[in-house]
Write a protein that holds these residues in place. Structure first.
Motif, PDB file in Angstrom:
ATOM      1  N   SER A   1      27.786  42.679  41.848  1.00 48.56           N
ATOM      2  CA  SER A   1      27.652  44.135  41.932  1.00 48.56           C
ATOM      3  C   SER A   1      29.058  44.735  41.904  1.00 48.56           C
TER       4      SER A   1
ATOM      5  N   PRO B   1      30.615  46.722  44.030  1.00 46.18           N
ATOM      6  CA  PRO B   1      31.366  46.504  45.280  1.00 46.18           C
ATOM      7  C   PRO B   1      31.869  45.059  45.416  1.00 46.18           C
TER       8      PRO B   1
ATOM      9  N   LEU C   1      34.918  44.660  43.200  1.00 50.21           N
ATOM     10  CA  LEU C   1      36.080  45.231  43.881  1.00 50.21           C
ATOM     11  C   LEU C   1      36.602  44.265  44.938  1.00 50.21           C
ATOM     12  N   ASP C   2      35.716  43.660  45.706  1.00 54.92           N
ATOM     13  CA  ASP C   2      36.119  42.684  46.726  1.00 54.92           C
ATOM     14  C   ASP C   2      36.832  41.501  46.083  1.00 54.92           C
TER      15      ASP C   2
ATOM     16  N   HIS D   1      39.945  52.786  47.871  1.00 56.84           N
ATOM     17  CA  HIS D   1      39.775  52.145  46.558  1.00 56.84           C
ATOM     18  C   HIS D   1      38.580  52.735  45.812  1.00 56.84           C
TER      19      HIS D   1
ATOM     20  N   ASP E   1      25.211  48.484  36.540  1.00 56.81           N
ATOM     21  CA  ASP E   1      25.730  48.448  37.912  1.00 56.81           C
ATOM     22  C   ASP E   1      26.260  47.088  38.351  1.00 56.81           C
TER      23      ASP E   1
END
Length: 135
Positions: free
Chosen positions: A16, A18, A21-22, A41, A103
């Motif tokens: 996903s 998020p 991004l992690d 962020h 997404d």
């Protein structure tokens, strides 16, 4: 002599946004980047849908957020590193690529192997073409 058959497997691991991004921040930290130390962020996936990303972040003491663009190859490396760190098994052989889906970003791993066909017992009245399903 029996000819070997090729078997191909495609595996998809969906990240996903998020989670992307992690993975990106974790990879950035391991490579002495500045993004992981910043705040606020915001991840943007490139409209070209090749998997490249842009991360906007606010450095400590900076008046405005800065943007850091990362290539699709960098994103793929970050996702693979994320899997290695979390002990998610990834085959060493095989091609690896990323695909942007709704997404999320998929890490796609394709592996191939040559296998021997299963030897079926011959039956009276059938030839090899019938057993193979071509007759």
């Amino acid at each position: 002599m029996t000819n070997k058959l090729q078997l191909t497997e495609h595996r998809r691991i969906t990240f996903s946004f998020p989670l992307v991004l992690d993975a990106a921040l974790s990879f950035d930290r391991e490579h002495a980047g500045w993004l992981w130390r910043a705040s606020n962020h915001v991840l943007t996936v490139a409209p070209a849908a090749d998997g490249s990303i842009s991360i906007q972040a606010l450095r400590s003491g900076a008046p405005a957020p800065e943007s850091a663009d990362r290539s699709a190859a960098w994103v793929a490396a970050a996702l693979l590193n994320y899997c290695f760190k979390r002990r998610i098994p990834i085959p060493r052989q095989g091609s690896k690529r990323i695909e942007v889906v709704t997404d999320a970003i998929d890490l796609v791993i394709a592996t191939s192997a040559l296998v021997l066909p299963i030897e079926l017992p011959s039956t009276a009245g059938r030839d090899a073409a019938t057993v193979a399903g071509t007759a």
